[in-house]
Design a protein around this motif. Structure first.
Motif, PDB file in Angstrom:
ATOM      1  N   ARG A 189      10.919   5.876   5.462  1.00  0.00           N
ATOM      2  CA  ARG A 189       9.541   5.714   6.218  1.00  0.00           C
ATOM      3  C   ARG A 189       9.490   5.250   7.593  1.00  0.00           C
ATOM      4  NH1 ARG A 189       4.964   6.228   3.720  1.00  0.00           N
ATOM      5  NH2 ARG A 189       3.956   4.418   5.056  1.00  0.00           N
ATOM      6  N   SER A 225       0.445   2.503   5.777  1.00  0.00           N
ATOM      7  CA  SER A 225       0.431   1.794   4.549  1.00  0.00           C
ATOM      8  C   SER A 225      -0.753   1.246   4.050  1.00  0.00           C
ATOM      9  CB  SER A 225       1.614   0.562   4.374  1.00  0.00           C
ATOM     10  OG  SER A 225       2.967   1.199   4.927  1.00  0.00           O
ATOM     11  N   ARG A 239       4.101  13.240   5.201  1.00  0.00           N
ATOM     12  CA  ARG A 239       3.600  11.947   4.489  1.00  0.00           C
ATOM     13  C   ARG A 239       2.844  11.151   5.410  1.00  0.00           C
ATOM     14  NH1 ARG A 239       9.782  11.153   1.996  1.00  0.00           N
ATOM     15  NH2 ARG A 239       9.747  12.725   0.695  1.00  0.00           N
ATOM     16  N   SER A 240       2.041  10.475   5.046  1.00  0.00           N
ATOM     17  CA  SER A 240       1.563   9.330   5.741  1.00  0.00           C
ATOM     18  C   SER A 240       2.052   8.382   6.198  1.00  0.00           C
ATOM     19  CB  SER A 240      -0.044   8.842   4.830  1.00  0.00           C
ATOM     20  OG  SER A 240      -0.454   7.716   5.674  1.00  0.00           O
ATOM     21  N   TYR A 282      -6.580   7.139   1.893  1.00  0.00           N
ATOM     22  CA  TYR A 282      -5.630   8.020   2.423  1.00  0.00           C
ATOM     23  C   TYR A 282      -6.179   9.296   2.795  1.00  0.00           C
ATOM     24  CZ  TYR A 282      -1.453   5.463   1.924  1.00  0.00           C
ATOM     25  OH  TYR A 282      -0.219   4.356   1.995  1.00  0.00           O
ATOM     26  N   VAL A 312       2.929   8.739   0.386  1.00  0.00           N
ATOM     27  CA  VAL A 312       3.641   8.105   1.281  1.00  0.00           C
ATOM     28  C   VAL A 312       5.186   8.337   0.958  1.00  0.00           C
ATOM     29  CG1 VAL A 312       1.795   6.032   0.989  1.00  0.00           C
ATOM     30  CG2 VAL A 312       3.803   6.246  -0.484  1.00  0.00           C
ATOM     31  N   SER A 360       4.049   2.224   8.874  1.00  0.00           N
ATOM     32  CA  SER A 360       4.898   2.785   7.928  1.00  0.00           C
ATOM     33  C   SER A 360       5.655   1.805   7.113  1.00  0.00           C
ATOM     34  CB  SER A 360       5.580   3.912   8.512  1.00  0.00           C
ATOM     35  OG  SER A 360       6.377   3.477   9.162  1.00  0.00           O
TER      36      SER A 360
END
Length: 449
Positions: free
Chosen positions: A73, A152, A148-149, A138, A57, A217
Motif C-alpha cells: 500500500r 484509508s 486500488r484506492s 470509497y 484496498v 494509504s
C-alpha cells in the motif's frame, strides 16, 4: 437539538431515496439487485461488503500476509491528491449504495442475527452500518486510474442513530441504503437508513448519520477527498444540514464538562440531588442515604474484558469499529437490563467518538454505567480503553452513549462524588439532545443484543 426518535419515521427527508432520482431504472426492490450482505456460499461469517472493501484496498485475507499488504500500500502514495482542487467533484447519487440482508430468503443466515427472544440483534446491525458507511465513502472517492484506492477511510464518529420502528423481524428481508451527504476537505458525512420488507413494501426502521475521515494509504496522515457537487434544492438542504451538524458537534465539544464548569442550572440540579441524599437525623454532609426508589450510580456498573484477536480485524489490520460498537452495545444492554429489571430496547445511539484505533493483540476493557434515568428511560455510557499485553498503561479509545427504554418505570440514579455528578450531567445532556421523550410502548418493540 435532536428530534425525537418517533418523529424520525419521516427521516427519508434526510436521505435521498431512489424515488427521488438518486438511481435510475426500475424502483422495484426485487429488480434493483442490491449488494448482498452475505454470500449464500458462506452464510456464517463472510459477507459481500467486507469482501468488496478488501478488494478496494488490497487487504490480505490471511493475517500472516498483513505485513506484505501494508508494504504494497505504500506504493499508492503517488495517487494521493496534493489538494482538494485536484479532485473531480462527485454527486450524491454517485455514492448511493443499497445492501440487502436476506433474512427471509436465507434461514441459515438468520442464526447470526437472531436473539433468544426471536428478534434481531442490534449489535449486528451496528456492524453492518459501519461497513456500509465505509463502502459508500470509497464509492465517492474512487480514483479511476488506480486499481486500488490509495485512501484509508475510517469511521471517526457515529453522530446519531434513531429508531422509528416498533419491531424488527428476523424472518423478513432487510435493506440498507445510503450516500455521502456532506464533504469537508478530508471528512465525509454519510446518511443511511435501514428498511424492512413488510408485504411488498420496504418500511423504515432506523436512520443513521456517520462521519468518516480519509487518511493516506498507510493510515498515518490526512488525505483529501472529492468535493461534493450539489444538483438540487433538496441536496442543498442535506449539505446545509451537514454544516449544521458539524457546528453542533463543535459547540457540544466546546461546552464539554471536561473543559468548562456546569451551567448555573446544572449546578443547582446537582446540589438539590446532594441535599436529597443527606441524612436528616445526623445533620452531616458525610452521612448520605438514598431516597425511595433510587440507586447509587456506583452500583449500576458492569465491566468486561476482551482479547482482540486477528479474526476481528478490519481491512487496515486494526480491530473492526463495528465489532467494538457491537460489544459496547451488548454490555450497555445488559447494564440497562440489570438496572431496570426488565428487557430494555434501544431508542437512540449518539456521539460515539473513535478517538484511537485498537490494535490486534490488545486487551480491551469495557466499562458500562447507568448515568441518567427518567421515567422508563435509561441513559448508559460505555467507556472503552486498551492496554497492550506488555504494558499496563491504559488508553481511552472510545466512549459510547446509548438511550434505552425499559418495559416499566426504572429507579432514579444518584451520584455520590463530583466525578459521578459530571457523568450524570453529561448523560442528561445526551438524553435531552434526543428532543422530546419518545413513546414507543404501544406495541411489542424489543431490539436486543
Amino acid at each position: 437539538m435532536r428530534r425525537a426518535a418517533l418523529r424520525l419515521c419521516t427521516f427519508n427527508k434526510g436521505l435521498l431515496i431512489p424515488g427521488r432520482g438518486l438511481t435510475q431504472g426500475s424502483q422495484d426492490p426485487k429488480e434493483q439487485g442490491p449488494l448482498h450482505i452475505h454470500e449464500a456460499s458462506s452464510p456464517i461469517h463472510v459477507n459481500h461488503v467486507r469482501v468488496k472493501l478488501r478488494e478496494i484496498v488490497g487487504a490480505s485475507t490471511n493475517w500472516r500476509d498483513h505485513v506484505k499488504a501494508v508494504e504494497e500500500r505504500k506504493l499508492l502514495h503517488s495517487f494521493l491528491a496534493k489538494s482538494q482542487k485536484g479532485l473531480p467533484p462527485r454527486r450524491m447519487k454517485d455514492s448511493y449504495t443499497e445492501v440487502l440482508l436476506p433474512l427471509g430468503g436465507q434461514p441459515e443466515l438468520r442464526e447470526k442475527y437472531l436473539t433468544v427472544q426471536n428478534t434481531v440483534r442490534f449489535g449486528r446491525i451496528l456492524e453492518d452500518l459501519d461497513s456500509l458507511g465505509v463502502l459508500i465513502c470509497y464509492k465517492h472517492s474512487k480514483i479511476q486510474a488506480a486499481q486500488r484506492s490509495p485512501l484509508s477511510i475510517v469511521t471517526a464518529l457515529v453522530d446519531k442513530i434513531d429508531m422509528c420502528k416498533k419491531s424488527i423481524s428476523p424472518e423478513q428481508d432487510i435493506k440498507f441504503s445510503g450516500h455521502v451527504s456532506w464533504v469537508g476537505k478530508t471528512s465525509m458525512e454519510v446518511k443511511m437508513q435501514m428498511l424492512q420488507l413488510h408485504g411488498d413494501e420496504y418500511t423504515p426502521v432506523l436512520g443513521a448519520t456517520f462521519v468518516m475521515v480519509a487518511r493516506d494509504s498507510e493510515n498515518k496522515g490526512p488525505a483529501f477527498v472529492n468535493p461534493l457537487l450539489i444538483e438540487s434544492p433538496e441536496e442543498e438542504e442535506l449539505f446545509a444540514q451537514g454544516e449544521l451538524n458539524k457546528g453542533r458537534r463543535i459547540a457540544f465539544s466546546s461546552t464539554s464538562l471536561l473543559k468548562v464548569a456546569p451551567s448555573a442550572e446544572e449546578r443547582t440540579t446537582i446540589h438539590e440531588m446532594f441535599l436529597n441524599t443527606l441524612d436528616s437525623k445526623t445533620i452531616s454532609f458525610r452521612s448520605r442515604v438514598l431516597p425511595p426508589n433510587a440507586v447509587w450510580m456506583e452500583d449500576s456498573k458492569l465491566k468486561s474484558l476482551l482479547v482482540c484477536h486477528p479474526q476481528e480485524r478490519n481491512i487496515f489490520n486494526r480491530i473492526f469499529g463495528g465489532f467494538l460498537m457491537r460489544k459496547a452495545y451488548e454490555l450497555a444492554w445488559a447494564t440497562a437490563c440489570s438496572f431496570g429489571g426488565s428487557r430494555p430496547f434501544v431508542v437512540a445511539v449518539d456521539d460515539i467518538m473513535f478517538q484511537k484505533p485498537v490494535e490486534v493483540g490488545s486487551l480491551l476493557f469495557l466499562s458500562s454505567q447507568v448515568c441518567f434515568t427518567q421515567d422508563n428511560y435509561i441513559q448508559v455510557r460505555v467507556h472503552s480503553e486498551v492496554a497492550s499485553l506488555q504494558s499496563k498503561e491504559h488508553t481511552t479509545t472510545n466512549v459510547f452513549h446509548f438511550t434505552f427504554m425499559s418495559e416499566k418505570e426504572v429507579p432514579l440514579v444518584f451520584p455520590k462524588t463530583y466525578g459521578e455528578s459530571m457523568l450524570y450531567l453529561d448523560g442528561k445532556r445526551h438524553f435531552n439532545s434526543m428532543g422530546a421523550p419518545v413513546n414507543l410502548m404501544t406495541k411489542n418493540y424489543l431490539v436486543e443484543p
